[in-house]
Design a protein around this motif. Structure first.
Motif, mmCIF file in Angstrom:
data_model
loop_
_atom_site.group_PDB
_atom_site.id
_atom_site.type_symbol
_atom_site.label_atom_id
_atom_site.label_comp_id
_atom_site.label_asym_id
_atom_site.label_seq_id
_atom_site.Cartn_x
_atom_site.Cartn_y
_atom_site.Cartn_z
ATOM 1 N N ILE A 274 0.861 -1.008 0.207
ATOM 2 C CA ILE A 274 0.394 0.032 -0.175
ATOM 3 C C ILE A 274 0.374 1.323 0.132
ATOM 4 O O ILE A 274 2.082 1.605 0.526
ATOM 5 C CB ILE A 274 -0.894 -0.126 1.330
ATOM 6 N N ARG B 50 1.018 4.884 1.112
ATOM 7 C CA ARG B 50 -0.054 6.572 1.147
ATOM 8 C C ARG B 50 0.375 7.566 0.699
ATOM 9 O O ARG B 50 1.215 7.699 1.193
ATOM 10 C CB ARG B 50 0.189 5.938 3.086
ATOM 11 N N ILE B 51 -0.633 7.977 0.766
ATOM 12 C CA ILE B 51 -0.620 9.372 0.371
ATOM 13 C C ILE B 51 -1.813 10.566 0.740
ATOM 14 O O ILE B 51 -2.589 9.598 1.119
ATOM 15 C CB ILE B 51 -1.171 9.692 -1.354
ATOM 16 N N ALA C 31 -4.107 7.565 -9.505
ATOM 17 C CA ALA C 31 -4.075 6.242 -9.037
ATOM 18 C C ALA C 31 -5.189 5.380 -10.215
ATOM 19 O O ALA C 31 -4.772 4.511 -9.782
ATOM 20 C CB ALA C 31 -4.120 6.897 -7.809
ATOM 21 N N GLU C 32 -6.096 6.094 -10.294
ATOM 22 C CA GLU C 32 -7.146 5.202 -11.344
ATOM 23 C C GLU C 32 -6.570 4.937 -11.833
ATOM 24 O O GLU C 32 -6.728 3.280 -12.439
ATOM 25 C CB GLU C 32 -7.800 6.488 -10.852
ATOM 26 N N THR D 9 -3.678 1.723 -11.037
ATOM 27 C CA THR D 9 -4.066 0.485 -10.426
ATOM 28 C C THR D 9 -4.538 -0.303 -11.350
ATOM 29 O O THR D 9 -4.400 -1.181 -10.958
ATOM 30 C CB THR D 9 -5.050 0.787 -9.279
ATOM 31 N N ASP E 250 -1.969 -1.377 -4.131
ATOM 32 C CA ASP E 250 -3.401 -0.379 -3.609
ATOM 33 C C ASP E 250 -2.685 0.998 -3.077
ATOM 34 O O ASP E 250 -1.831 1.232 -2.667
ATOM 35 C CB ASP E 250 -3.392 -0.990 -1.419
ATOM 36 N N LEU E 251 -3.725 2.235 -3.077
ATOM 37 C CA LEU E 251 -3.699 3.031 -2.830
ATOM 38 C C LEU E 251 -4.605 4.048 -2.270
ATOM 39 O O LEU E 251 -5.781 3.685 -2.504
ATOM 40 C CB LEU E 251 -3.197 3.805 -4.316
ATOM 41 N N SER E 252 -4.207 4.799 -0.924
ATOM 42 C CA SER E 252 -4.912 5.463 -0.481
ATOM 43 C C SER E 252 -4.610 7.303 -0.404
ATOM 44 O O SER E 252 -3.193 6.996 0.105
ATOM 45 C CB SER E 252 -4.984 5.191 1.035
ATOM 46 N N VAL E 253 -5.105 7.675 -0.356
ATOM 47 C CA VAL E 253 -5.457 9.285 -1.073
ATOM 48 C C VAL E 253 -6.181 9.925 0.344
ATOM 49 O O VAL E 253 -7.026 10.290 0.062
ATOM 50 C CB VAL E 253 -5.623 9.625 -2.188
#
Lengths: 291, 338
Positions: free
Chosen positions: B33, B35-36, B50-51, B54, B61-64
């Motif tokens: 992952i 993390r942004i 990100a869209e 991925t 995985d990305l979490s923004v």
């Protein structure tokens, strides 16, 4: 003379009418505002509301964007909040109403809880950030969010549950004791079921607040965009109000439509929750009538 | 079911089961992952990248999050996130905090954001404004003094101005005041601020004698309702022509001084991880095509080449912190290492 005497009565009638009109408009004005607001949201949002919207990830293209991670995040959050806050809150209320001695400590606790209920939600966010996110090392997880939300709604649950328990007549309790029931039997079998509909109303109101609350979630670090679904309580998450906030502040007007659609989903969820509580209350009352 | 309390437990239990069903369908052990966090201005770019990213790299995985530039730097210096978006360069005070916790960063400009000055569509007297005029209008001492259009330029109407601007916590406000009033945050206080730029758009749309400034992307999406004011860096008589903000003029740096680069800051330790590196390289490479799509303005090709080079060499430290707004991004990036 008679004319002179009739006058105050006429005036009282006018006052009577006026008061009626004031009360009526006090009800109609908020209702109208609400209807206009809901109508506006419905008209703008309904076109975007389809299965695709519910089952897609957010996207930079407004017409492809969906709210799946937000729905799952919100459900997870509310569920965990319920699991944590409801037993705690109801137990605390039972303790305060049924067991605690009414000494000075009791009144201090009572006042503190009443005060906590009016603390701005963002303060709970800061508390959650310091304790759950940083000190306990839960990071930006659903669990940290749910614990924060639990703190936020605990005072509401305790206060409403206490009111509900308080409303159970003294005579019923005395009757239980007279029949040789223990305190536990009295509480579990008589007082709780009697108070249940009101406890439930309070619980649903509290849960509904947890669904709509945004500020503490932003503070404890719910994110705006995730490319995965939250799969455990320790996973990062986003929630419906945050998704709505994100879309509404975008420059492209199409995102505002998405926000409206997401608002419809949020409102429907709340209505559904209320419906469930009314249904359970109805069932319980029916059951009681069959006793 | 005899006891009503059991109803609640039953429903909570049902919910837990339902969510657990969803969980088993996607069980990946080898996922990592990234993390942004950071600025809301940069967020649309990161979200778009990100869209697409991925789709190609499904194990990442990305979490923004969006906690603003300042909030982003706080998290960045606590090592809570690997990358942040920033609508301004890191401040010396923030750099000091990062240094204490021994965090090195790579500063990468990723796009331009222009600040536009707009007026109502029915406004037929403004054809351009100069930076000195904007200063006259927005300087702190203009408070309660400069209230009418004809005080800015004598042949403009004798009507009260309605001034609107972004919230004082935003990077846009910081930058506008820094450029126009020479001090970040210094401004007259009697304008109507709003954190939501869409509200500013509405305000200008509805008031004939209004004036506002905000991010270019909000103008781009509402072009037909607003009139944009061309800006001259100095008095027109001294030879600086008024420039209309557009994709080209901002990207080329001609629309000066009201355009600024926006950044991402990457934690150097994290940048050595292959997946973080893959994301940054994707953003500066194929991902930059998405920048125009979300209403931001890309840098020049050469600037991207230099930025990528800076990332590959893992050059730390800030070049833009001390730079002036008039120097082009390319020139700043090309500056030899000190």
């Amino acid at each position: 003379m008679p004319r002179y005497k009739r006058q105050p009565i006429a005036r009282h009638r006018i006052v009577d009418k006026l008061f009626f009109i004031v009360c009526l408009s006090a009800m109609i004005i908020p209702m109208l505002l609400l209807i206009i607001l809901l109508g506006d949201v419905l008209i703008t949002g309904i076109e975007r509301l389809n299965l695709n919207f519910l089952t897609s990830f957010p996207s930079r293209k407004p017409q492809n964007a969906g709210i799946l991670p937000a729905i799952l995040g919100s459900s997870y959050l509310v569920l965990l909040t319920g699991i944590i806050a409801l037993p705690l809150g109801i137990s605390a209320a039972i303790y305060m109403e049924e067991y605690s001695k009414k000494n000075r400590l009791y009144y201090i606790i009572e006042i503190t809880i009443a005060n906590l209920a009016s603390v701005p939600s963002i303060i709970y966010g800061m508390l959650g950030l310091t304790i759950f996110v940083r000190a306990l090392g839960l990071e930006r997880s659903i669990l940290a969010g749910a614990l924060t939300m639990s703190l936020l709604i605990l005072p509401i649950i305790i206060i409403t549950s206490r009111e509900a328990l308080h409303a159970v007549p003294r005579t019923i309790r005395d009757g239980c004791y007279a029949l040789g029931a223990t305190r536990w039997q009295m509480i579990w079998q008589i007082v709780l079921p009697t108070a249940f509909p009101n406890i439930l109303t309070g619980a649903i109101l509290a849960i509904a607040r947890a669904i709509g609350e945004t500020a503490p979630l932003i503070i404890v670090g719910a994110v705006s965009y995730i490319t995965f679904l939250p799969i455990s309580p320790f996973s990062e998450f986003t929630a419906l109000p945050i998704q709505i906030l994100n879309w509404i502040s975008r420059p492209q007007p199409e995102f505002a439509v998405n926000a409206s659609a997401a608002i419809i989903v949020l409102l429907t969820t709340m209505l559904l929750l209320n419906a469930i509580s009314i249904f359970i209350r109805y069932r319980v009352n029916k059951q009681r009538n069959n006793w | 079911m005899k006891h009503p309390i059991l109803y609640i437990l039953f429903i909570l239990g049902l919910g837990a089961i339902a969510l657990n069903c969803g969980r088993s369908s996607k069980n990946k052990d080898d996922t990592v992952i990234i993390r942004i966090d950071g600025s809301s201005t940069v967020h649309p770019i990161i979200e778009a990248v990100a869209e697409e990213f991925t789709k190609q790299y499904q194990h990442i995985d990305l979490s923004v999050g969006v906690s603003g530039t300042g909030g982003g730097f706080k998290k960045f210096c606590r090592e809570e996130v690997a990358i942040i978006g920033a609508s301004r360069p890191i401040k010396p005070s923030e750099e000091a905090i990062c240094k204490v916790s021994n965090i090195e960063f790579i500063e990468l400009p990723v796009a331009f954001d222009g600040i536009v000055v707009v007026v109502n569509k029915r406004n037929d007297w403004v054809n351009h404004m100069t930076v000195p005029e904007l200063h006259l209008l927005w300087k702190p001492t203009a408070h309660d003094t400069i209230m009418k259009w004809n005080q800015v330029r004598p042949n403009w109407p004798d009507k009260t101005m309605h001034l609107f601007g972004p919230g004082v916590d935003s990077g846009t406000f910081d930058y506008f005041t820094k450029v126009i009033n020479k001090q970040s945050g210094a401004s007259r206080g009697d304008f109507t601020p709003n954190e939501d730029d869409n509200i500013l758009v509405h305000a200008v749309k509805n008031h004939k004698y209004s004036l506002a400034f905000f991010g270019y992307s909000y103008y781009e999406s509402n072009k037909k309702h607003l009139k944009v004011v061309p800006i001259a860096a100095d008095n027109v008589s001294t030879g600086s022509p008024p420039i209309v903000p557009s994709l080209e003029t901002i990207s080329d740096g001609i629309y000066s001084p009201l355009s600024r680069p926006v950044f991402i800051y990457v934690n150097k330790k994290q940048a050595l991880q292959s997946y973080v590196s893959q994301f940054v390289v994707y953003l500066l490479g194929p991902g930059r095509k998405l920048i125009t799509e979300v209403g931001m303005i890309p840098l020049t090709k050469n600037a991207y080449r230099l930025t990528l080079q800076r990332f590959m060499q893992k050059t730390t430290g800030s070049l833009f912190q001390s730079s002036t707004s008039t120097t082009s991004v390319e020139a700043i990036l090309a500056k030899p290492k000190q």
